[in-house]
Design a protein around this motif. Structure first.
Motif, PDB file in Angstrom:
ATOM      1  N   ASP A  13       0.830  -1.204   0.000  1.00  0.00           N
ATOM      2  CA  ASP A  13       0.000   0.000   0.000  1.00  0.00           C
ATOM      3  C   ASP A  13       0.867   1.258   0.000  1.00  0.00           C
ATOM      4  OD1 ASP A  13      -2.239  -1.484   0.035  1.00  0.00           O
ATOM      5  OD2 ASP A  13      -2.727  -1.185   2.159  1.00  0.00           O
ATOM      6  N   ARG A  14       1.872   1.208   0.835  1.00  0.00           N
ATOM      7  CA  ARG A  14       2.681   2.407   1.036  1.00  0.00           C
ATOM      8  C   ARG A  14       3.599   2.696  -0.149  1.00  0.00           C
ATOM      9  NH1 ARG A  14       3.764   6.308   5.224  1.00  0.00           N
ATOM     10  NH2 ARG A  14       5.642   7.320   4.496  1.00  0.00           N
ATOM     11  N   TYR A  15       4.131   1.637  -0.735  1.00  0.00           N
ATOM     12  CA  TYR A  15       5.161   1.845  -1.756  1.00  0.00           C
ATOM     13  C   TYR A  15       4.680   1.577  -3.175  1.00  0.00           C
ATOM     14  CZ  TYR A  15       8.210   2.387   2.157  1.00  0.00           C
ATOM     15  OH  TYR A  15       8.778   2.852   3.292  1.00  0.00           O
ATOM     16  N   GLY A  16       3.408   1.285  -3.294  1.00  0.00           N
ATOM     17  CA  GLY A  16       2.892   1.025  -4.636  1.00  0.00           C
ATOM     18  C   GLY A  16       3.489  -0.237  -5.251  1.00  0.00           C
ATOM     19  N   LEU A  60      13.995   4.624   9.027  1.00  0.00           N
ATOM     20  CA  LEU A  60      12.825   5.451   9.365  1.00  0.00           C
ATOM     21  C   LEU A  60      11.545   4.799   8.850  1.00  0.00           C
ATOM     22  CD1 LEU A  60      14.026   9.124   8.679  1.00  0.00           C
ATOM     23  CD2 LEU A  60      13.849   7.939  10.860  1.00  0.00           C
ATOM     24  N   ALA A 107      10.633   1.961  11.082  1.00  0.00           N
ATOM     25  CA  ALA A 107      10.028   2.433  12.331  1.00  0.00           C
ATOM     26  C   ALA A 107       8.565   2.797  12.105  1.00  0.00           C
ATOM     27  CB  ALA A 107      10.805   3.642  12.857  1.00  0.00           C
ATOM     28  N   GLU A 108       8.308   3.416  10.958  1.00  0.00           N
ATOM     29  CA  GLU A 108       6.933   3.801  10.660  1.00  0.00           C
ATOM     30  C   GLU A 108       6.055   2.579  10.395  1.00  0.00           C
ATOM     31  OE1 GLU A 108       5.815   5.880   7.013  1.00  0.00           O
ATOM     32  OE2 GLU A 108       5.114   7.511   8.282  1.00  0.00           O
ATOM     33  N   MET A 133       5.095   1.062  13.603  1.00  0.00           N
ATOM     34  CA  MET A 133       4.072   1.882  14.245  1.00  0.00           C
ATOM     35  C   MET A 133       2.686   1.547  13.682  1.00  0.00           C
ATOM     36  SD  MET A 133       4.131   6.007  14.453  1.00  0.00           S
ATOM     37  CE  MET A 133       5.637   6.038  15.371  1.00  0.00           C
ATOM     38  N   GLU A 154       1.669  -1.852  15.016  1.00  0.00           N
ATOM     39  CA  GLU A 154       1.249  -1.699  16.413  1.00  0.00           C
ATOM     40  C   GLU A 154      -0.207  -1.268  16.491  1.00  0.00           C
ATOM     41  OE1 GLU A 154       4.970  -0.152  19.181  1.00  0.00           O
ATOM     42  OE2 GLU A 154       3.119   0.973  19.142  1.00  0.00           O
ATOM     43  N   GLU A 155      -0.512  -0.275  15.666  1.00  0.00           N
ATOM     44  CA  GLU A 155      -1.861   0.287  15.612  1.00  0.00           C
ATOM     45  C   GLU A 155      -2.866  -0.809  15.247  1.00  0.00           C
ATOM     46  OE1 GLU A 155      -2.254   3.829  15.801  1.00  0.00           O
ATOM     47  OE2 GLU A 155      -4.440   3.711  15.628  1.00  0.00           O
ATOM     48  N   LYS A 157       4.956   7.147  -5.266  1.00  0.00           N
ATOM     49  CA  LYS A 157       4.021   6.956  -4.155  1.00  0.00           C
ATOM     50  C   LYS A 157       4.746   6.900  -2.805  1.00  0.00           C
ATOM     51  CE  LYS A 157       0.068   4.294  -2.643  1.00  0.00           C
ATOM     52  NZ  LYS A 157      -0.713   3.063  -2.746  1.00  0.00           N
ATOM     53  N   ALA A 158       5.880   6.193  -2.792  1.00  0.00           N
ATOM     54  CA  ALA A 158       6.614   6.037  -1.528  1.00  0.00           C
ATOM     55  C   ALA A 158       7.164   7.365  -1.019  1.00  0.00           C
ATOM     56  CB  ALA A 158       7.756   5.046  -1.718  1.00  0.00           C
ATOM     57  N   GLY A 182       4.305  10.265   1.021  1.00  0.00           N
ATOM     58  CA  GLY A 182       3.998  10.237   2.444  1.00  0.00           C
ATOM     59  C   GLY A 182       5.133  10.715   3.331  1.00  0.00           C
ATOM     60  N   LYS A 183       6.298  10.910   2.733  1.00  0.00           N
ATOM     61  CA  LYS A 183       7.453  11.342   3.522  1.00  0.00           C
ATOM     62  C   LYS A 183       7.788  12.804   3.275  1.00  0.00           C
ATOM     63  CE  LYS A 183       9.698   7.041   2.450  1.00  0.00           C
ATOM     64  NZ  LYS A 183      10.990   6.482   2.059  1.00  0.00           N
ATOM     65  N   ARG A 218       2.812   7.169  18.767  1.00  0.00           N
ATOM     66  CA  ARG A 218       2.236   7.335  17.431  1.00  0.00           C
ATOM     67  C   ARG A 218       2.771   8.564  16.696  1.00  0.00           C
ATOM     68  NH1 ARG A 218       1.622   3.165  18.356  1.00  0.00           N
ATOM     69  NH2 ARG A 218      -0.185   1.782  18.367  1.00  0.00           N
ATOM     70  N   VAL A 219       3.731   9.264  17.285  1.00  0.00           N
ATOM     71  CA  VAL A 219       4.363  10.384  16.575  1.00  0.00           C
ATOM     72  C   VAL A 219       5.312   9.806  15.530  1.00  0.00           C
ATOM     73  CG1 VAL A 219       5.882  12.377  16.795  1.00  0.00           C
ATOM     74  CG2 VAL A 219       4.095  11.963  18.509  1.00  0.00           C
ATOM     75  N   SER A 220       5.112  10.196  14.294  1.00  0.00           N
ATOM     76  CA  SER A 220       5.807   9.564  13.165  1.00  0.00           C
ATOM     77  C   SER A 220       7.320   9.754  13.230  1.00  0.00           C
ATOM     78  CB  SER A 220       5.293  10.180  11.861  1.00  0.00           C
ATOM     79  OG  SER A 220       6.128   9.810  10.789  1.00  0.00           O
ATOM     80  N   PRO A 221       8.074   8.722  12.826  1.00  0.00           N
ATOM     81  CA  PRO A 221       9.525   8.916  12.696  1.00  0.00           C
ATOM     82  C   PRO A 221       9.872   9.957  11.623  1.00  0.00           C
ATOM     83  CG  PRO A 221       8.864   6.782  11.816  1.00  0.00           C
ATOM     84  CD  PRO A 221       7.656   7.359  12.498  1.00  0.00           C
ATOM     85  N   PHE A 222       8.899  10.264  10.772  1.00  0.00           N
ATOM     86  CA  PHE A 222       9.123  11.290   9.755  1.00  0.00           C
ATOM     87  C   PHE A 222       8.669  12.677  10.214  1.00  0.00           C
ATOM     88  CE2 PHE A 222       9.069   7.404   7.242  1.00  0.00           C
ATOM     89  CZ  PHE A 222      10.260   7.554   6.564  1.00  0.00           C
TER      90      PHE A 222
END
Lengths: 79, 412
Positions: A13-16, A36, A39-40, A43, A46-47, B64-65, B68-69, B127-131
């Motif tokens: 989903d995130r990277y297409g 990074l 880590a995201e 997260m 976790e959610e 796309k990747a 979000g960053k 939940r605070v983003s690493p980005f």
């Protein structure tokens, strides 16, 4: 959904990416996932599963992420 | 070392169009980009209008990747830089170590900041983003452009509130002029249309609370009651003149002067005597070799706040002298775009270059009731055709920052 499928879907989903291209041996860096991003990803997982995930070793492959998530689930189940 | 600095590429993302061609043609045609806020539910804040960039799809410029960053402000910067780089044809012609990025932003990643504060309050620190930090920090658009285009010289932000875009360009000009770089990507970007931002500017009484989009951003008009917040980005490719000429680049104009001063007076109010602003304009005029009698277009800072427009009028009279000031053709294009904060000066630099190239000055829209305290020629309502010798752009920011850029055509 098993843990591997959940991770593959989240990354796709995130990277297409096509989820079917992701295997347990896929190296994170080969699909553009740096520390990074990892880590995201944790997260987001976790959610989704509602338990805290704290990696205890470097995450190099999808397999490592699966192991980390499963360990967190098991620890949580043991309470 | 005093080298000439020319513009060889331009890119724009604005409330009246994405791409320089759309931006400029809508500006000349009197299109107003102000409308109801859609970026967030504005029912709790006093202002209901903003200059939003319409139909911006970051996937037109980014993978796309990547989307979000990058904060929206960084996405705008990439889009504008992409257009400017493409137009310039400069890629592959320069030594990366001699290429610099000077990119202004007044605030940084405002949306990222707000979103992560909400996450902290709602879900806690895990939940605070690493980005969060890399997406928020105000230097990141400059860093991202350096990465994207392999510019390995200085990469610096200018963070001087609403003067950021002009300060960035001015500093880039100095870097090339004095031999620290041969090529620069420069300009400004901003994406401030978030609830906490609008609420903050509202609490300062800085924003118009008008509900009619054609009676909200009213520079130099007696009815003016604050600026209209807007978003966007503009990026220029600057090059040392000889190298640009030798590689056969199309040259869009020369940046011939830059003045940078501070009021050293108040956090947000301009000096009533306009000394700081006047010195910035005078400095730019001196570098530009301005002479009385020249035909000059002024792209005013012209925010539509009571204090700015009076002080700016005073500054122009001091810098040019009363008689020459009355001959100036002045407009505030914030009447059409709203105030893009750190991107404003960069977009307005493009306006100056186009005004010189096409011999036409865009209007100050909706200027119907002149203010006796603003008694110069502000080109009300419709564009004006005239051959200009010189164009200048003023930008003034909270903190007392004053920047003025001066432009000329190449070859007269």
């Amino acid at each position: 959904m098993d843990v591997f499928q959940m991770i593959a879907t989240a990354l796709a989903d995130r990277y297409g990416l096509d989820a079917s291209e992701i295997t347990p041996d896929t190296e994170l860096i080969s699909i553009g996932v740096d520390s990074l991003d990892a880590a995201e990803l944790l997260m987001a997982l976790e959610e989704k599963i509602g338990v805290e995930i704290e990696p205890t070793k470097k995450l190099a492959t999808i397999k490592d992420v699966v192991a980390t998530v499963e360990a967190a689930q098991n620890e949580s189940d043991s309470f | 070392m005093n080298r000439r600095v020319v513009v060889t590429g331009m890119g724009a993302v604005t409330p009246i169009g994405i791409g320089v061609r759309n931006f400029w043609s809508n500006l000349k045609d009197g299109v107003c980009g102000i409308g109801p806020i859609t970026r967030f539910d504005a029912s709790r804040v006093k202002s209901s209008l903003a200059g939003e960039v319409k139909n911006f799809d970051p996937l037109d410029w980014l993978e796309k990747a990547e989307v979000g960053k990058m904060d929206r402000s960084a996405q705008f910067a990439v889009a504008a830089a992409s257009e400017a780089m493409q137009l310039s044809g400069v890629a592959g012609t320069f030594d990366p170590n001699r290429a610099a990025v000077y990119l202004g932003t007044g605030i940084g990643g405002f949306e990222t900041n707000e979103a992560n504060c909400f996450k902290l309050f709602d879900k806690g620190p895990r939940r605070v983003s690493p980005f969060f930090v890399p997406m928020m920090i105000a230097n990141m658009p400059a860093g991202l452009l350096a990465i994207r285009y392999d510019f390995r010289g200085a990469a610096l932000p200018a963070v001087t509130a609403c003067a950021s875009g002009s300060n960035a360009i001015g500093e880039a000009v100095r870097a090339i002029r004095h031999g620290y770089a041969d090529v620069a990507l420069t300009g400004g970007t901003e994406a401030p249309i978030v609830e906490v931002g609008v609420a903050g500017f509202n609490s300062m009484k800085a924003l118009s609370t008008a509900e009619d989009p054609n009676a909200a951003s009213l520079p130099f008009d007696a009815r003016r009651a604050g600026f209209v917040i807007a978003e966007g980005a503009a990026v220029l490719v600057l090059e040392e003149y000889e190298r640009a000429k030798n590689r056969g680049a199309k040259i869009y104009g020369e940046i011939v002067g830059y003045g940078s001063t501070c009021d050293a007076y108040h956090m947000t109010a301009p000096r009533p005597d306009a000394d700081g602003a006047a010195r910035a304009v005078s400095e730019a005029l001196r570098e530009a070799g301005w002479q009385a009698g020249e035909s000059v277009y002024v792209n005013a800072h012209g925010t539509g706040t009571h204090l700015n427009d009076v002080a700016e009028t005073r500054a122009l009279k001091i810098a040019f002298g009363e008689e020459e000031a009355r001959r100036l053709a002045i407009s505030s294009t914030k009447s059409a775009t709203g105030h893009m904060l750190g991107a404003a000066g960069a977009a307005e630099a493009i306006v100056c270059l186009k005004a010189l190239a096409e011999n036409v000055a865009p209007p100050t829209l909706n200027l119907l009731e002149p203010d006796p305290e603003c008694d110069l020629d502000y080109i009300p309502s419709t564009k004006r055709e005239a051959k200009f010798d010189l164009a200048i752009s003023n930008s003034f920011g909270f903190g007392g920052h004053n920047a003025c850029l001066a432009f000329r055509r190449i070859g007269g």
